[in-house]
Design an enzyme around this catalytic site. Structure first.
Site, PDB file in Angstrom:
ATOM      1  N   PHE A 241       0.676   2.844   2.793  1.00 21.96           N
ATOM      2  CA  PHE A 241       0.242   3.661   1.651  1.00 21.96           C
ATOM      3  C   PHE A 241      -0.354   2.827   0.517  1.00 21.96           C
ATOM      4  CE2 PHE A 241       3.872   5.970   3.605  1.00 21.96           C
ATOM      5  CZ  PHE A 241       3.135   6.991   4.183  1.00 21.96           C
ATOM      6  N   ARG A 323     -11.824   1.852  -9.922  1.00 23.65           N
ATOM      7  CA  ARG A 323     -11.957   3.091  -9.152  1.00 23.65           C
ATOM      8  C   ARG A 323     -11.572   4.307 -10.000  1.00 23.65           C
ATOM      9  NH1 ARG A 323     -12.730   5.032  -3.632  1.00 23.65           N
ATOM     10  NH2 ARG A 323     -13.367   2.957  -2.995  1.00 23.65           N
ATOM     11  N   GLU A 728      -7.280   8.943   2.299  1.00 21.95           N
ATOM     12  CA  GLU A 728      -6.870   9.118   0.906  1.00 21.95           C
ATOM     13  C   GLU A 728      -7.319  10.438   0.255  1.00 21.95           C
ATOM     14  OE1 GLU A 728      -8.712   5.237   0.188  1.00 21.95           O
ATOM     15  OE2 GLU A 728      -7.031   4.841  -1.155  1.00 21.95           O
TER      16      GLU A 728
HETATM   17  N1  MTE Z   1      -1.001   7.633   6.670  1.00 26.56           N
HETATM   18  C1  MTE Z   1       0.200   7.195   7.119  1.00 26.56           C
HETATM   19  N2  MTE Z   1       0.857   7.918   8.039  1.00 26.56           N
HETATM   20  N3  MTE Z   1       0.759   6.043   6.634  1.00 26.56           N
HETATM   21  C2  MTE Z   1       0.129   5.282   5.675  1.00 26.56           C
HETATM   22  O1  MTE Z   1       0.650   4.238   5.266  1.00 26.56           O
HETATM   23  N4  MTE Z   1      -1.856   5.040   4.222  1.00 26.56           N
HETATM   24  C3  MTE Z   1      -2.942   5.738   3.535  1.00 26.56           C
HETATM   25  C4  MTE Z   1      -3.762   6.570   4.516  1.00 26.56           C
HETATM   26  N5  MTE Z   1      -2.897   7.360   5.347  1.00 26.56           N
HETATM   27  C5  MTE Z   1      -1.140   5.734   5.186  1.00 26.56           C
HETATM   28  C6  MTE Z   1      -1.679   6.929   5.746  1.00 26.56           C
HETATM   29  C7  MTE Z   1      -3.853   4.846   2.818  1.00 26.56           C
HETATM   30  S1  MTE Z   1      -3.405   4.279   1.299  1.00 26.56           S
HETATM   31  C8  MTE Z   1      -5.076   4.484   3.327  1.00 26.56           C
HETATM   32  S2  MTE Z   1      -6.162   3.531   2.453  1.00 26.56           S
HETATM   33  C9  MTE Z   1      -5.492   4.897   4.677  1.00 26.56           C
HETATM   34  O2  MTE Z   1      -4.498   5.672   5.346  1.00 26.56           O
HETATM   35  C10 MTE Z   1      -5.792   3.640   5.486  1.00 26.56           C
HETATM   36  O3  MTE Z   1      -6.113   3.903   6.800  1.00 26.56           O
HETATM   37  P1  MTE Z   1      -7.588   4.338   7.281  1.00 26.56           P
HETATM   38  O4  MTE Z   1      -8.571   3.527   6.530  1.00 26.56           O
HETATM   39  O5  MTE Z   1      -7.540   4.025   8.717  1.00 26.56           O
HETATM   40  O6  MTE Z   1      -7.684   5.794   6.981  1.00 26.56           O
HETATM   41 MO1  MOS Z   2      -5.063   2.540   0.560  1.00 23.61          MO
HETATM   42  S1  MOS Z   2      -4.398   2.634  -1.400  1.00 23.61           S
HETATM   43  O1  MOS Z   2      -6.655   1.940   0.015  1.00 23.61           O
HETATM   44  O2  MOS Z   2      -4.275   1.117   1.072  1.00 23.61           O
END
Ligand code: MTE
Ligand code: MOS
Length: 777
Positions: A241, A323, A728
């Site tokens: 996250f 951002r 996000e």
């Molecule tokens: N979903 C789950 N299950 N666990 C996570 O830690 N992180 C979020 C999002 N969804 C997260 C999540 C965050 S902060 C980001 S930036 C994106 O997933 C990163 O992954 P992606 O770029 O593959 O979407």
């Molecule tokens: Mo997500 S806050 O850009 O790891």
């Protein structure tokens, strides 16, 4: 075949665009999925535990470790004085000591480590270390740091037009302030690393990190070795996250330094309370605003001050605050605007990335202002939002952001209209007004808010990715790419794209652990760009292999390579269908390369980081949510009753995973704005450092009516599979909860014949705050 053009082959319809299970879902629910603490430990493994500061700001006079050393099983301690080389982390801003040097800057700061032969032994001994610290005056909140001009980075100002003049000339003006709290990441797997010294000064580090490449860099720097001596591996995280974008690196460096000193493998895992006290959270923000508008609610001029609480060091506060500045427009054209962003230094944990990365903190301000304007004018807030929307770029008007990027792919108006219809917004708003007029105990509120979220790392250089695809002689496929898996389904999507390209079933393709020795210099998995970047890189690698195989079979069948089709586990020419596996074996026997790398960099983006202008984003992901809430006027308690979401994910590569991201993101945002309250006491210690006092949403908080639909159009930019990033953006749909709550509070105030026009409610909107807001007269 040119591997750089999209849609060279038809999508394999049984794999791409279909709702497949997460690749490790079964292993996760059955307990066989391996997290770092599950890895079988090597002989002689030791455990490190943190010695933490109990003082928010002070000078270290003496550290007495003897009481800890007397505990059986304790091997010793690691202090800053043990670090031979640079005592600072090798991050961008180089402002964060690995272990406190001669000062401490927040309660929980790690002063040293106790290393023992058991986890509990190390933890209990660490609590016995006596630190004599002379207290210095701390700065504990943003207002104090603004006054003292205490910043981690210089302020940033962005301007367009003449805000002051425009406000002066406006029919109506209002000004106000707003406070929004932070948020603990509460990943299920707390921060952990396992550092293993290998032969000849080489290292293997298992790290729960979103950015193995940076962990490799930090560890190598701290140990004084080259990058090629350190291999960092991350199979999966139990949630990140954003909290493991940089701050997983601290654990890896600490474990490595302990391993160096004691010449043994060292594992370090924070327990929940330690994780709360040591690691940074979502940045809390404080805002001041002044806005001028006309009787329709159209904003004429806007002055904004954003102050982010960054904690004691910069970490990612620069880009997070940037951002926020980029997203203060959200969906709206701001003709005359002046924005000042202050990056405040306080004596708390160093706040860091968290889903949305400052975007939510930018957007919530303009959405709050929209609500305030509507209540001031007695208009439907949705109408005020509508008159301020960006116009389609085809009109050539009101379509350029305050950072000079044209919004080319604008679908805001049709998306909002579709959701307003499907959620029956207008009718329900009327019914709610009637309900509120005849019920004094329970007040209801409804709000429909949009999201426009920019996709790409704002630091242009991070928008690159690599992948490695191996086809083995039995026809099975292995992928490695620079992205990390934290539950978001990245590996599943990347496997789908490669399986689809090669015409294979999904179970013939595996993604292996992220590993700095396979794909080097990879960016963090962050900014929602994991699949955009790594999916494309893997697709290019697969296409290269396809090219090799197509050239080979076209030679056998004397046809053009362009006529070769990969589908249903077959490789088809106009003359013959052959099993994929058979072609692979033949190709191997003919010394054809069966593996390839792939590299992708996002086109079109550029921006000037001193003026914050340019095109920082490749495209925008859009969405909107309509949320209804109920508030108990006697207790201040609230509930989210009904939520309708319309989310743009482009052409979904996996609708099941995308839905999961939308649900999870929304609920996580709802927690941020309602229940999740971080309380630092007057000494600067975080009082809410465990689930006993810090409440994240539970399954029981899921709205009973929770309907999610996907916008049907593909990405207008050439992005992998026509998809859009989804990780996000849905988080910010939860702003509709906060706006609906203020509508309900406003109805509560109305009964008391108070000025219902201005709502003084900060976030999180806990029962106490809602009650106070309803009594504010
Ligand atoms: N979903 C789950 N299950 N666990 C996570 O830690 N992180 C979020 C999002 N969804 C997260 C999540 C965050 S902060 C980001 S930036 C994106 O997933 C990163 O992954 P992606 O770029 O593959 O979407
Ligand atoms: Mo997500 S806050 O850009 O790891």
């Amino acid at each position: 075949m040119n591997s750089n053009t999209q849609h060279v082959s038809p999508a394999n319809s049984s794999v791409m665009g279909k709702p497949h299970f997460h690749e490790s879902a079964r292993a996760q629910v059955s307990g066989s999925a391996v997290y770092i603490d599950d890895i079988s430990e090597l002989k002689d493994t030791l455990y490190a535990a943190p010695i933490m500061s109990r003082v928010a700001h002070g000078r270290i006079k003496n550290i007495d470790v003897n009481p800890a050393l007397r505990i059986p099983g304790v091997k010793g301690v690691v202090l800053s004085s043990d670090i031979g080389g640079d005592k600072y982390l090798a991050n961008f801003t180089h402002d964060e000591p690995i272990l406190a040097i001669d000062h401490v800057y927040h309660v929980g700061q790690v002063i040293g480590l106790v290393v023992a032969d058991s986890v509990m032994g190390a933890r209990s001994a660490a609590k016995l270390v006596q630190c004599e610290i002379e207290p210095l005056p701390p700065i504990l909140n943003v207002k104090e740091s603004l006054k003292a001009k205490s910043f981690v980075l210089p302020p940033v100002h962005v301007k367009r037009g003449d805000a002051l003049e425009a406000i002066k000339a406006s029919e109506v003006t209002i000004s106000g302030n707003l406070e929004i709290g932070g948020q603990e990441h509460f990943y299920l797997e707390s921060q952990i690393a396992y550092a293993i010294p290998l032969e000849q000064s080489q290292w293997l580090v298992h790290s729960s990190t979103q950015h193995p490449g940076e962990v490799q860099h930090w560890v190598a720097h701290a140990l004084g070795v080259d990058l090629n001596a350190v291999r960092v591996e991350c199979k999966r995280m139990g949630g990140g996250f954003g909290g493991k974008e940089t701050q997983g690196g601290h654990l890896a460096v600490w474990a490595s330094l302990a391993a160096l000193k004691f010449k043994c493998p060292v594992k370090m895992r924070l327990d929940r309370d330690e994780d709360f006290l040591i690691t940074g959270k979502r940045h809390p923000f404080y805002y001041e605003y002044k806005v001028g508008f006309d009787k329709s609610g159209l904003i004429k001029g806007l002055e904004l001050m954003l102050a982010s609480n960054c904690g004691f060091s910069a970490d990612l506060s620069g880009p997070v605050s940037d951002r926020a500045v980029f997203h203060v427009d959200n969906a709206y054209f701001l003709e005359n605007v002046s924005i000042s962003s202050y990056r405040c230094k306080t004596n708390t944990q160093s706040h860091t990335a968290f889903r949305g990365f400052g975007g939510p903190q930018g957007m919530i301000l303009i959405e709050h202002i929209m609500g305030e304007i509507a209540r001031q004018l007695d208009l439907d807030p949705l109408e005020v939002r509508r008159v301020n929307l960006y116009q389609p770029s085809s009109t050539g008007k009101r379509c350029v952001t305050h950072y000079q990027m044209t919004v080319e792919d604008n679908i805001l108006e049709p998306l909002i209209n579709t959701l307003a219809q499907s959620s029956d917004y207008a009718k329900r708003r009327k019914e709610i007004a009637q309900w509120n007029a005849s019920n004094s105990l329970i007040k209801r509120g409804i709000a429909l808010t949009p999201v426009k979220f920019g996709i790409s790392f704002t630091a242009t250089l991070f928008n690159q990715a690599g992948a490695l695809v191996n086809v083995y002689t039995d026809g099975s496929v292995q992928i490695n790419h620079g992205g990390t898996e934290m539950g978001q389904g990245l590996h599943t999507k990347v496997a789908q794209i490669v399986a689809g390209e090669l015409g294979l079933p999904l179970d013939q393709v595996r993604v292996t652990a992220t590993d700095t020795s396979k794909v080097p210099n990879a960016s963090a998995t962050a900014a929602s760009s994991g699949f955009d970047l790594n999916g494309r890189a893997a697709q290019y690698a697969a296409r290269q292999i396809k090219n090799n195989l197509a050239a080979f079979v076209s030679g056998l069948d004397e046809c053009g390579a362009g006529a070769v089709v990969f589908e249903d586990s077959l490789i088809k020419t106009p003359h013959k269908n052959r099993a994929f596996k058979e072609v692979v074996q033949l190709a191997y026997a003919n010394r054809i390369q069966l593996w390839s790398d792939g590299f992708y960099r996002t086109p079109k983006i550029h921006y000037d980081k001193t003026t914050l202008t340019g095109r920082p984003f490749y495209y925008f992901t859009y969405g909107a949510a309509c949320t209804e809430v109920a508030v108990d006027t006697l207790t201040g308690e609230s509930r989210v009753i009904a939520v309708d979401i319309l989310q743009d994910v482009g052409r979904s590569i996996n609708p099941a995973i995308d839905l999961g991201q939308i649900e999870g993101g929304f609920i996580q945002g709802m927690g941020w704005l309602t229940n999740e309250e971080l309380v630092w006491n007057e000494q600067g210690a975080l009082s809410t450092h465990a689930p006993s006092t810090y409440k994240i949403p539970t399954s029981g908080d899921t709205p009973q009516h929770f309907v999610i639909n996907l916008w049907p159009e593909p990405n207008q930019e050439d992005n992998v599979f026509g998809s859009k990033a989804v990780g996000e953006p849905p988080f910010m749909l939860s702003i509709s909860v906060f706006e609906a709550l203020k509508e309900a509070v406003s109805a509560g105030l109305e009964d008391k014949v108070m000025q219902k026009k201005r709502i003084n409610l900060s976030a999180p909107a806990t029962a106490e705050r809602i009650l106070r807001a309803m009594q504010a007269f």
